[in-house]
Design a protein around this motif. Structure first.
Motif, PDB file in Angstrom:
ATOM      1  N   PHE A   1       0.837  -1.191   0.000  1.00 13.36           N
ATOM      2  CA  PHE A   1       0.000   0.000   0.000  1.00 13.36           C
ATOM      3  C   PHE A   1       0.876   1.246   0.000  1.00 13.36           C
ATOM      4  O   PHE A   1       1.858   1.326   0.736  1.00 13.36           O
ATOM      5  N   ASN A   2       0.525   2.244  -0.822  1.00 17.13           N
ATOM      6  CA  ASN A   2       1.446   3.353  -1.041  1.00 17.13           C
ATOM      7  C   ASN A   2       1.557   4.321   0.125  1.00 17.13           C
ATOM      8  O   ASN A   2       2.412   5.200   0.115  1.00 17.13           O
ATOM      9  N   GLN A   3       0.719   4.167   1.170  1.00 23.81           N
ATOM     10  CA  GLN A   3       0.883   5.049   2.316  1.00 23.81           C
ATOM     11  C   GLN A   3       1.825   4.490   3.369  1.00 23.81           C
ATOM     12  O   GLN A   3       1.959   5.044   4.457  1.00 23.81           O
ATOM     13  N   THR A   4       2.500   3.422   3.044  1.00 28.18           N
ATOM     14  CA  THR A   4       3.553   2.926   3.914  1.00 28.18           C
ATOM     15  C   THR A   4       4.655   3.981   4.012  1.00 28.18           C
ATOM     16  O   THR A   4       5.144   4.469   2.992  1.00 28.18           O
ATOM     17  N   THR A   5       5.036   4.341   5.221  1.00 26.64           N
ATOM     18  CA  THR A   5       6.094   5.345   5.395  1.00 26.64           C
ATOM     19  C   THR A   5       7.392   4.830   4.782  1.00 26.64           C
ATOM     20  O   THR A   5       7.824   3.719   5.091  1.00 26.64           O
ATOM     21  N   HIS A   6       8.004   5.633   3.925  1.00 27.27           N
ATOM     22  CA  HIS A   6       9.192   5.168   3.209  1.00 27.27           C
ATOM     23  C   HIS A   6       9.940   6.347   2.608  1.00 27.27           C
ATOM     24  O   HIS A   6       9.460   7.479   2.599  1.00 27.27           O
ATOM     25  N   THR A   7      11.112   6.056   2.082  1.00 30.42           N
ATOM     26  CA  THR A   7      11.876   7.032   1.316  1.00 30.42           C
ATOM     27  C   THR A   7      11.807   6.634  -0.157  1.00 30.42           C
ATOM     28  O   THR A   7      11.564   5.464  -0.482  1.00 30.42           O
ATOM     29  N   PRO A   8      12.028   7.572  -1.072  1.00 32.59           N
ATOM     30  CA  PRO A   8      11.981   7.232  -2.495  1.00 32.59           C
ATOM     31  C   PRO A   8      12.916   6.091  -2.879  1.00 32.59           C
ATOM     32  O   PRO A   8      12.600   5.294  -3.770  1.00 32.59           O
ATOM     33  N   SER A   9      14.062   5.994  -2.209  1.00 30.23           N
ATOM     34  CA  SER A   9      15.027   4.948  -2.567  1.00 30.23           C
ATOM     35  C   SER A   9      14.560   3.547  -2.158  1.00 30.23           C
ATOM     36  O   SER A   9      15.119   2.550  -2.627  1.00 30.23           O
ATOM     37  N   GLN A  10      13.537   3.466  -1.319  1.00 30.38           N
ATOM     38  CA  GLN A  10      13.074   2.161  -0.849  1.00 30.38           C
ATOM     39  C   GLN A  10      12.085   1.488  -1.799  1.00 30.38           C
ATOM     40  O   GLN A  10      11.755   0.325  -1.615  1.00 30.38           O
ATOM     41  N   VAL A  11      11.596   2.241  -2.784  1.00 27.29           N
ATOM     42  CA  VAL A  11      10.611   1.676  -3.704  1.00 27.29           C
ATOM     43  C   VAL A  11      11.022   1.929  -5.147  1.00 27.29           C
ATOM     44  O   VAL A  11      11.841   2.807  -5.439  1.00 27.29           O
ATOM     45  N   GLN A  12      10.460   1.138  -6.043  1.00 22.05           N
ATOM     46  CA  GLN A  12      10.793   1.240  -7.458  1.00 22.05           C
ATOM     47  C   GLN A  12      10.233   2.521  -8.069  1.00 22.05           C
ATOM     48  O   GLN A  12       9.094   2.898  -7.814  1.00 22.05           O
ATOM     49  N   SER A  13      11.034   3.186  -8.881  1.00 22.24           N
ATOM     50  CA  SER A  13      10.501   4.241  -9.733  1.00 22.24           C
ATOM     51  C   SER A  13       9.806   3.568 -10.910  1.00 22.24           C
ATOM     52  O   SER A  13      10.377   2.675 -11.552  1.00 22.24           O
ATOM     53  N   LEU A  14       8.580   3.967 -11.196  1.00 26.06           N
ATOM     54  CA  LEU A  14       7.805   3.343 -12.259  1.00 26.06           C
ATOM     55  C   LEU A  14       7.813   4.151 -13.550  1.00 26.06           C
ATOM     56  O   LEU A  14       7.116   3.815 -14.510  1.00 26.06           O
ATOM     57  N   ASP A  15       8.601   5.227 -13.580  1.00 26.19           N
ATOM     58  CA  ASP A  15       8.573   6.131 -14.730  1.00 26.19           C
ATOM     59  C   ASP A  15       8.873   5.431 -16.050  1.00 26.19           C
ATOM     60  O   ASP A  15       8.223   5.683 -17.065  1.00 26.19           O
ATOM     61  N   SER A  16       9.873   4.558 -16.067  1.00 27.53           N
ATOM     62  CA  SER A  16      10.242   3.906 -17.325  1.00 27.53           C
ATOM     63  C   SER A  16       9.116   3.023 -17.842  1.00 27.53           C
ATOM     64  O   SER A  16       8.909   2.904 -19.053  1.00 27.53           O
TER      65      SER A  16
END
Length: 483
Positions: free
Chosen positions: A103-118
């Motif tokens: 779930f995207n409201q999990t507290t996290h930093t950007p580096s902890q999850v995949q960037s989906l831009d590509s």
């Protein structure tokens, strides 16, 4: 909820109806269910019902449809408990044990999850003729000219399955018995007066619990009537963090205002006014013992509304699917308009909340690789395509995909000023929470009368400063004010 740039705007909405009980947590790196089959797990809170083991039949059918179309992938769903999902999910993510979809409201930093831009800039295989996946998502709410949905690092890291809004549901039979005209609920004073009538008749006016949602939603609504002009002065950055403006306000603009002293909620008269209105509203309308009612079920305040004990209750559009078998008719309405007689700072305009991507949205941990990553991305593509229409219908969900239809009966959520996100976003009266406190109800002590107003304001300012410093770290901002 999470300390991340623009996503602050959906903090309170995205927690909408996070109602679940208990379930076991699943570790990442799922083993294959059989030769040539990749197994992934989706783990998050139950926004749709009170089932402890399943998100419901509509979810089961959605998953089975995906598996039928993708026989080499098996999807498991894991319901997380309302009381601890946020902390547990964040701890798993840090430990590298969270599953493929969280779930995207999990507290996290950007580096902890995949960037989906590509991926978002390539075709979605489940949409005929699609050139870019992101083009299929409604640009008013995700991507688009406003670059909505970016994290502090300027990336898209989650995908919305739907859009969400909140409204106040009311029992038509109870209002008829107590001779309350719905039109009297359109003003703050009229609403409060009606609550007194309902109490005398033996009903809880507005079902309320001790969770963070109800008071947060009410503060968003109240502040939208007295804060918009003040907030416009703080608008200094676009959604990417570059100089400019954003609507709603970018988190970076708020962080700068807090750190430079331009915004000090401990002395801001509009914040004080909003808090006084919040307390007055709850003193008159909330379930008398609300502080002892745990958040559960599809509506704020537990089961009182569905049981006919409460005349009204806050709920998301998802909650409507839980009323199909009830023996009473219901309606929905926006929060009442605050007038000059209620607050000298009131604009006199109707309250706002807004439809947003704060509903059902999921992301992928950065350590998920190979077949698991490909399978997780494919599932996100599937649920942001026309394949999701039957699920939208059954869960009373507003589509995030352009061209799909919202189920009937959701006009109170999607029409008028109430359907528009206020300038300050869905952060209540510019009161933010640092990551460690993100699942708490910051207003409880004050609304109960246990915490003096001055103490509450000082605490809010302290929290804002901590939140702002977290934003600087997350965004890696280097401007002089950030140092």
């Amino acid at each position: 909820m999470q300390p991340k740039g623009r996503t602050r705007a959906i903090r309170l909405v995205a927690m909408t109806a996070l109602f679940a009980s208990t379930a076991a947590f699943t570790l990442a790196g799922c083993s294959s269910a059989g030769s040539g089959t990749t197994t992934i797990t989706l783990s998050g809170p139950n926004q749709f019902n009170a089932d402890t083991n399943s998100f419901g039949p509509a979810w089961d059918k959605l998953v089975s449809g995906f598996e039928k179309d993708n026989p080499d992938i098996t999807v498991k769903t894991n319901v997380l408990p309302i009381a601890s999902w946020a902390q547990a999910s964040a701890a798993q993510l840090t430990a590298g044990t969270a599953p493929e979809l969280i779930f995207n409201q999990t507290t996290h930093t950007p580096s902890q999850v995949q960037s989906l831009d590509s991926y978002l800039n390539k075709p979605n295989p489940f949409i005929a003729g699609n050139k870019k996946w992101i083009d299929a998502l409604n640009p008013k709410y995700f991507g688009g000219p406003g670059k909505l949905g970016l994290n502090a690092a300027g990336n898209h890291e989650w995908v919305p399955f739907n859009l969400v809004g909140v409204a106040i549901y009311y029992n038509k039979s109870i209002l008829a018995k107590t001779k309350i005209d719905v039109s009297s609920l359109s003003t703050f004073a009229g609403f409060v007066k009606s609550c007194e009538t309902l109490k005398k008749a033996g009903y809880a006016p507005l079902a309320t619990d001790n969770g963070p949602l109800t008071h947060g939603w009410e503060m968003i609504a109240i502040s939208s009537t007295i804060f918009n002009e003040e907030v416009k002065k703080l608008n200094q950055f676009d959604p990417t963090g570059a100089p400019g403006t954003a609507n709603p306000l970018a988190g970076k603009s708020i962080a700068k205002a807090v750190l430079t002293g331009e915004l000090d909620v401990s002395t801001n008269p509009q914040v004080t006014s909003a808090l006084k209105l919040l307390k007055a509203f709850n003193d008159a309308c909330a379930t008398p013992n609300w502080s002892g009612v745990k958040a559960s079920g599809a509506f704020s305040g537990g089961t009182d509304f569905q049981a006919g004990k409460a005349a009204m209750a806050w709920g998301t559009n998802f909650a409507a699917s839980n009323l199909t078998s009830k023996d009473f008719k219901y309606g929905t309405l926006a929060f009442p308009t605050v007038s000059k007689s209620d607050s000298k700072y009131a604009s006199g305009e109707a309250a706002q909340f807004g439809v947003s991507t704060g509903g059902t949205s999921y992301m992928i941990p950065s350590y998920i690789k190979g077949k698991q990553l490909s399978a997780a991305v494919k599932f996100l593509q599937y649920v942001s395509s026309p394949k999701i229409q039957p699920w939208l219908d059954k869960t009373a969900s507003i589509p995030a995909v352009t061209g799909l239809k919202a189920p009937p009966g959701l006009s109170a959520f999607t029409d008028g000023r109430w359907s528009t996100v206020p300038v300050q976003g869905q952060g209540a009266a510019l009161i933010e929470l640092p990551a460690a406190l993100s699942a708490q109800n910051p207003y409880e002590g004050y609304v109960l009368g246990e915490t003096p107003l001055e103490t509450a304001l000082a605490t809010f300012q302290k929290n804002n400063l901590t939140w702002a410093r977290e934003q600087v770290t997350q965004g890696k901002w280097t401007e002089a004010w950030a140092k």
